[in-house]
Enzyme design. Structure first.
Site, mmCIF file in Angstrom:
data_model
loop_
_atom_site.group_PDB
_atom_site.id
_atom_site.type_symbol
_atom_site.label_atom_id
_atom_site.label_comp_id
_atom_site.label_asym_id
_atom_site.label_seq_id
_atom_site.Cartn_x
_atom_site.Cartn_y
_atom_site.Cartn_z
ATOM 1 N N ALA A 45 0.782 -1.183 -0.161
ATOM 2 C CA ALA A 45 0.035 -0.072 -0.140
ATOM 3 C C ALA A 45 0.830 1.157 0.144
ATOM 4 C CB ALA A 45 -0.853 -0.076 1.199
ATOM 5 N N ASN A 46 2.027 1.161 -0.138
ATOM 6 C CA ASN A 46 2.958 2.377 -0.029
ATOM 7 C C ASN A 46 3.036 3.126 -1.537
ATOM 8 O OD1 ASN A 46 5.060 0.003 -0.285
ATOM 9 N ND2 ASN A 46 5.971 1.573 -1.502
ATOM 10 N N GLY A 48 1.275 2.904 -5.925
ATOM 11 C CA GLY A 48 0.437 2.715 -6.974
ATOM 12 C C GLY A 48 -1.077 2.471 -6.439
ATOM 13 N N TYR A 202 3.927 -14.209 -14.415
ATOM 14 C CA TYR A 202 3.216 -13.029 -14.079
ATOM 15 C C TYR A 202 1.547 -13.309 -14.377
ATOM 16 C CZ TYR A 202 0.876 -8.615 -13.326
ATOM 17 O OH TYR A 202 0.103 -7.481 -12.946
HETATM 18 N N1 LIG Z 1 -0.611 -1.189 -12.877
HETATM 19 C C1 LIG Z 1 -1.279 -1.951 -13.600
HETATM 20 O O1 LIG Z 1 -1.294 -1.786 -14.840
HETATM 21 C C2 LIG Z 1 -1.549 -3.327 -13.112
HETATM 22 C C3 LIG Z 1 -2.459 -4.029 -13.930
HETATM 23 C C4 LIG Z 1 -2.679 -5.330 -13.767
HETATM 24 C C5 LIG Z 1 -2.745 -5.582 -12.316
HETATM 25 N N2 LIG Z 1 -1.946 -4.948 -11.269
HETATM 26 C C6 LIG Z 1 -1.635 -5.419 -9.922
HETATM 27 O O2 LIG Z 1 -1.986 -4.497 -9.108
HETATM 28 C C7 LIG Z 1 -1.342 -4.747 -8.032
HETATM 29 C C8 LIG Z 1 -0.584 -3.427 -7.311
HETATM 30 O O3 LIG Z 1 0.358 -3.023 -8.303
HETATM 31 P P1 LIG Z 1 0.679 -1.449 -8.726
HETATM 32 O O4 LIG Z 1 0.369 -1.379 -10.192
HETATM 33 O O5 LIG Z 1 -0.016 -0.631 -7.932
HETATM 34 O O6 LIG Z 1 2.316 -1.612 -8.614
HETATM 35 P P2 LIG Z 1 3.156 -0.778 -7.688
HETATM 36 O O7 LIG Z 1 3.149 0.617 -7.711
HETATM 37 O O8 LIG Z 1 4.581 -1.265 -7.989
HETATM 38 O O9 LIG Z 1 2.806 -1.580 -6.300
HETATM 39 C C9 LIG Z 1 3.121 -2.643 -5.849
HETATM 40 C C10 LIG Z 1 3.286 -2.880 -4.439
HETATM 41 O O10 LIG Z 1 3.640 -4.071 -4.047
HETATM 42 C C11 LIG Z 1 4.599 -4.154 -3.060
HETATM 43 N N3 LIG Z 1 5.629 -5.421 -3.133
HETATM 44 C C12 LIG Z 1 6.186 -5.799 -4.133
HETATM 45 N N4 LIG Z 1 6.877 -6.703 -3.617
HETATM 46 C C13 LIG Z 1 6.636 -6.654 -2.330
HETATM 47 C C14 LIG Z 1 6.731 -7.774 -1.204
HETATM 48 N N5 LIG Z 1 7.876 -8.968 -1.534
HETATM 49 N N6 LIG Z 1 6.461 -7.708 -0.006
HETATM 50 C C15 LIG Z 1 5.621 -6.870 0.188
HETATM 51 N N7 LIG Z 1 5.225 -5.760 -0.698
HETATM 52 C C16 LIG Z 1 5.651 -5.883 -1.946
HETATM 53 C C17 LIG Z 1 5.404 -2.818 -3.478
HETATM 54 O O11 LIG Z 1 6.290 -2.406 -2.390
HETATM 55 P P3 LIG Z 1 7.653 -1.565 -2.793
HETATM 56 O O12 LIG Z 1 7.356 -0.277 -2.931
HETATM 57 O O13 LIG Z 1 8.517 -1.877 -1.454
HETATM 58 O O14 LIG Z 1 8.393 -2.385 -3.838
HETATM 59 C C18 LIG Z 1 4.266 -1.797 -3.664
HETATM 60 O O15 LIG Z 1 3.734 -1.187 -2.659
HETATM 61 C C19 LIG Z 1 -0.474 -5.781 -8.068
HETATM 62 O O16 LIG Z 1 -0.855 -6.985 -7.607
HETATM 63 C C20 LIG Z 1 -0.287 -6.036 -9.836
HETATM 64 O O17 LIG Z 1 0.117 -7.096 -10.399
HETATM 65 C C21 LIG Z 1 -1.508 -3.698 -11.813
#
Ligand SMILES: NC(=O)c1ccc[n+]([C@@H]2O[C@H](COP(=O)([O-])OP(=O)(O)OC[C@H]3O[C@@H](n4cnc5c(N)ncnc54)[C@H](OP(=O)(O)O)[C@@H]3O)[C@@H](O)[C@H]2O)c1
Length: 301
Positions: A45-46, A48, A202
């Site tokens: 939650a930090n 995106g 993925y």
């Molecule tokens: N953006 C898109 O287009 C998209 C599309 C489909 C699905 N999603 C899904 O949406 C979800 C959120 O992703 P987002 O797009 O918001 O990307 P993001 O901004 O990279 O956010 C991902 C979050 O997950 C955390 N994370 C990664 N590895 C971790 C670990 N080992 N333990 C705890 N936290 C961890 C990251 O923390 P750090 O900052 O510390 O790395 C960050 O807070 C994901 O499940 C992704 O697959 C995204």
């Protein structure tokens, strides 16, 4: 030269029309549900989508627990949310979704120290094309994107059952439709010998999110706890931070020019977490704040 310019012009017009279509068709969660007295846990939650979701829940008055792996980033996010909402009931707890032990400790902390749990959003995720195993011996992408949420859900289920009606949200992806998940590829995923297709791990991990929501929903039937999967479309976030440079560049340019902002992308998981009209929907799949058909790939129990 004139024909070259015409082609460029046509491409430009098509691009503008596409962007207009995307922007006009994106639905916003219109729910005014108040979450005062409720507690929500959001992993990752930090930044995106997770950050936007935490911010939204904070505005609604919830106690929000940000599950994050990096203390500095988490603290920064908590400060920003408190400053933006004046809701001081926002905390972070450390969890590394690449470690089963860490997920267990995180869950134990919540079980022991939280009075209730109304919403669990399994959102943390990584996206890369790299292979590698966690110290638990599980393929890293599979463990972070799916196994951690699977485990966390099971560990917290009694807390959720004591706070009914409560909801679990699995943040999946539209790319789950490209998955090739079967016992062989799953076994290969675990030994990192998967015959590689672009981003196969993925897609498979995201299909697991949906398949799990469907199966778990059956097991939760009548308990007052619902579980649904959502997809956020494609949004500009840091999700490709670990990707190869050309993927990162292409994704960021394309999403920021044509697709969703993080704020737009997060609407569906917020909707699935709070909207009153879907309180009884269990085992559903949502996209663009609508219930949508589950992909064929996720229907095979
Ligand atoms: N953006 C898109 O287009 C998209 C599309 C489909 C699905 N999603 C899904 O949406 C979800 C959120 O992703 P987002 O797009 O918001 O990307 P993001 O901004 O990279 O956010 C991902 C979050 O997950 C955390 N994370 C990664 N590895 C971790 C670990 N080992 N333990 C705890 N936290 C961890 C990251 O923390 P750090 O900052 O510390 O790395 C960050 O807070 C994901 O499940 C992704 O697959 C995204």
């Amino acid at each position: 030269m004139a024909s070259f310019l015409s082609v460029v012009l046509v491409i430009l017009i098509l691009a503008i029309l596409f962007k207009l279509y995307i922007k006009l068709s994106v639905k916003r969660n219109g729910s005014y549900v108040c979450l005062t007295g409720k507690t929500a846990v959001i992993t990752g939650a930090n930044s995106g989508l997770g950050y936007i979701t935490a911010l939204d829940f904070a505005k609604r008055g919830a106690r929000v627990i940000l599950g994050c792996r990096n203390g500095d980033k988490a603290e920064e996010a908590v400060k920003k949310i408190i400053a933006a909402t004046n809701n001081k009931n926002i905390v972070y707890k450390l969890v590394d979704c690449a470690s089963l032990k860490s997920v267990r400790n995180f869950a134990q902390d919540i079980i022991e120290n939280e009075a209730r749990l109304d919403i669990l959003v399994n959102n943390a995720g990584i996206s890369s094309d790299e292979e590698g195993l966690t110290p638990d011996g599980i393929q890293t992408i599979l463990q972070v994107n799916h196994i951690s949420g699977f485990l966390l859900t099971h560990l917290l289920i009694d807390k959720l059952k004591k706070s009914t009606p409560s909801r679990i949200i699995m943040v999946a992806s539209p790319t789950a439709r490209f998955a090739n998940l079967n016992l062989n590829t799953l076994r290969d995923l675990n030994t990192a010998t998967l015959s590689r297709r672009f981003y196969a791990m993925y897609y498979n991990s995201k299909l697991c999110n949906i398949a799990f929501a469907i199966e778990m929903a059956k097991r939760l039937d009548g308990s007052g706890v619902t579980i649904n999967a959502v997809h956020p479309g494609v949004a500009t976030t840091e999700i490709v931070r670990d990707a190869k440079l050309w993927v990162k560049f292409g994704f960021n340019i394309f999403t920021s020019l044509f697709l969703y902002t993080a704020e737009e992308g997060a609407q569906t998981q917020i909707y699935a977490s709070v909207a009153n009209e879907i309180v009884n929907i269990n085992g559903g799949f949502f996209g663009n704040c609508n219930r949508i058909e589950v992909y064929k790939t996720a229907k095979d129990s």
